[in-house]
Design an enzyme around this catalytic site. Sequence first.
Site, PDB file in Angstrom:
ATOM      1  N   LYS A 114       5.905  11.797   6.779  1.00  0.00           N
ATOM      2  CA  LYS A 114       4.528  12.065   7.201  1.00  0.00           C
ATOM      3  C   LYS A 114       4.582  12.309   8.708  1.00  0.00           C
ATOM      4  O   LYS A 114       4.858  11.398   9.484  1.00  0.00           O
ATOM      5  CB  LYS A 114       3.607  10.884   6.885  1.00  0.00           C
ATOM      6  CG  LYS A 114       2.196  11.125   7.391  1.00  0.00           C
ATOM      7  CD  LYS A 114       1.278   9.934   7.200  1.00  0.00           C
ATOM      8  CE  LYS A 114      -0.001  10.160   7.990  1.00  0.00           C
ATOM      9  NZ  LYS A 114      -0.910   9.015   7.953  1.00  0.00           N
TER      10      LYS A 114
ATOM     11  N   GLY B 255      -9.014   5.105  10.633  1.00  0.00           N
ATOM     12  CA  GLY B 255      -9.568   3.751  10.667  1.00  0.00           C
ATOM     13  C   GLY B 255     -11.066   3.691  10.888  1.00  0.00           C
ATOM     14  O   GLY B 255     -11.637   2.604  11.007  1.00  0.00           O
TER      15      GLY B 255
ATOM     16  N   ALA C 204      -7.102   9.834   6.285  1.00  0.00           N
ATOM     17  CA  ALA C 204      -7.842   9.245   7.404  1.00  0.00           C
ATOM     18  C   ALA C 204      -9.353   9.292   7.240  1.00  0.00           C
ATOM     19  O   ALA C 204      -9.924  10.319   6.864  1.00  0.00           O
ATOM     20  CB  ALA C 204      -7.475   9.909   8.732  1.00  0.00           C
ATOM     21  N   GLY C 205      -9.956   8.175   7.521  1.00  0.00           N
ATOM     22  CA  GLY C 205     -11.405   8.092   7.598  1.00  0.00           C
ATOM     23  C   GLY C 205     -12.110   7.720   6.304  1.00  0.00           C
ATOM     24  O   GLY C 205     -13.312   7.455   6.310  1.00  0.00           O
TER      25      GLY C 205
ATOM     26  N   ASN D  86      -5.722   3.625   3.895  1.00  0.00           N
ATOM     27  CA  ASN D  86      -5.089   2.422   4.428  1.00  0.00           C
ATOM     28  C   ASN D  86      -6.145   1.400   4.861  1.00  0.00           C
ATOM     29  O   ASN D  86      -6.373   0.388   4.221  1.00  0.00           O
ATOM     30  CB  ASN D  86      -4.150   2.788   5.577  1.00  0.00           C
ATOM     31  CG  ASN D  86      -3.260   1.630   6.029  1.00  0.00           C
ATOM     32  OD1 ASN D  86      -2.245   1.850   6.656  1.00  0.00           O
ATOM     33  ND2 ASN D  86      -3.602   0.398   5.733  1.00  0.00           N
ATOM     34  N   THR D  87      -6.863   1.705   5.969  1.00  0.00           N
ATOM     35  CA  THR D  87      -7.766   0.716   6.567  1.00  0.00           C
ATOM     36  C   THR D  87      -8.804   0.182   5.588  1.00  0.00           C
ATOM     37  O   THR D  87      -9.047  -1.025   5.534  1.00  0.00           O
ATOM     38  CB  THR D  87      -8.475   1.348   7.784  1.00  0.00           C
ATOM     39  OG1 THR D  87      -7.472   1.788   8.690  1.00  0.00           O
ATOM     40  CG2 THR D  87      -9.379   0.345   8.490  1.00  0.00           C
TER      41      THR D  87
END
Lengths: 66, 255
Positions: free
Chosen positions: B95, B156, B182-183, B204-205
């Site tokens: 990545k 995040g 992301a996001g 992830n977050t």
Amino acid sequence: MHIKFNDQLLQLTANCTVAELLIQQQIQPQGLAVAINNTVIAKQQWPQHQLRDNDCVNLFHIVTGG
Amino acid sequence: MLRIADKTFNSRLLLGSGKFASPQLMQQAVAASNCQLVTLALKRLELDKPQDDLLSPLKAMNVQLLPNTSGAKTAKEAVFAAELAREALQTHWLKLEIHPDARYLMPDPIETLLAAEQLVKRGFVVLPYCSADPVLCKRLEQVGCAAVMPLGAAIGSNQGLQTRAMLEIIIEQATVPVIIDAGLGAPSHAAAAMELGAAAVLVNTAIASSDNPVAMAHAFALAVEAGHSAFTAGLAHHNNQAIASSPFTDFLAAL
């Protein structure tokens, strides 16, 4: 001879390989990468790659991340 | 079935391994998500600190490990990090992420394209984290990236598909898998991304920072599956006025 090992000065006997250095310093090879003088050394080369005086050895490892 | 380069995956959810309270919790979330691709990062080894064995449990779960180049601010640094990652994990999957600005962590499109081109030539399977820019995504595809990973919102931030209109163009034009990275802050965001036709999402977050990451991992897995099924089924069209779902007859006229 002396090397820089993650910024610490380290005295070594001559003819030390990367693999020997890792054993001596009790560092697990799993998830580890080694760069000498900013060149990445392939894992297969560790048993043969001889360290030289003033080499700058940096170790990196895998951590969690997104 | 999600196909990236020469590999196929049953799950369309990729999980980032950062920010979990413990490695054990991360592993439980991976298991609950049924994901088959997990991202990891690189760090300089701290000689005086004991190292957790992250890799053995993940390998036992048979997931594809996807190291990232987080921390790289330039193409040169990213190529170096990629080579470290290849040795550390013995994988040529990568990545690619280059974000020089710590406040918004926006990917640098110029450095990312430069690095992608070099890394593909060096034999990497490159999955670049990038801006939701349709032109950039085509360029990344043209230099040989195995997928593109445009952002939904800042890393995040949990803001969802802020880039929705651009993602629709990217998905329409792409000939490689589009993975929304992301996001994504809620399972509904992931479902919406999949309904647009994304090949997969990376989360992830939203999972790691949840009160119950294991349950949230499962929730995201369900949402991704639901969104993909909906896309495959074909969403019904929007209308600007009502169209009756029940027969509109005069059967009550006699009252």
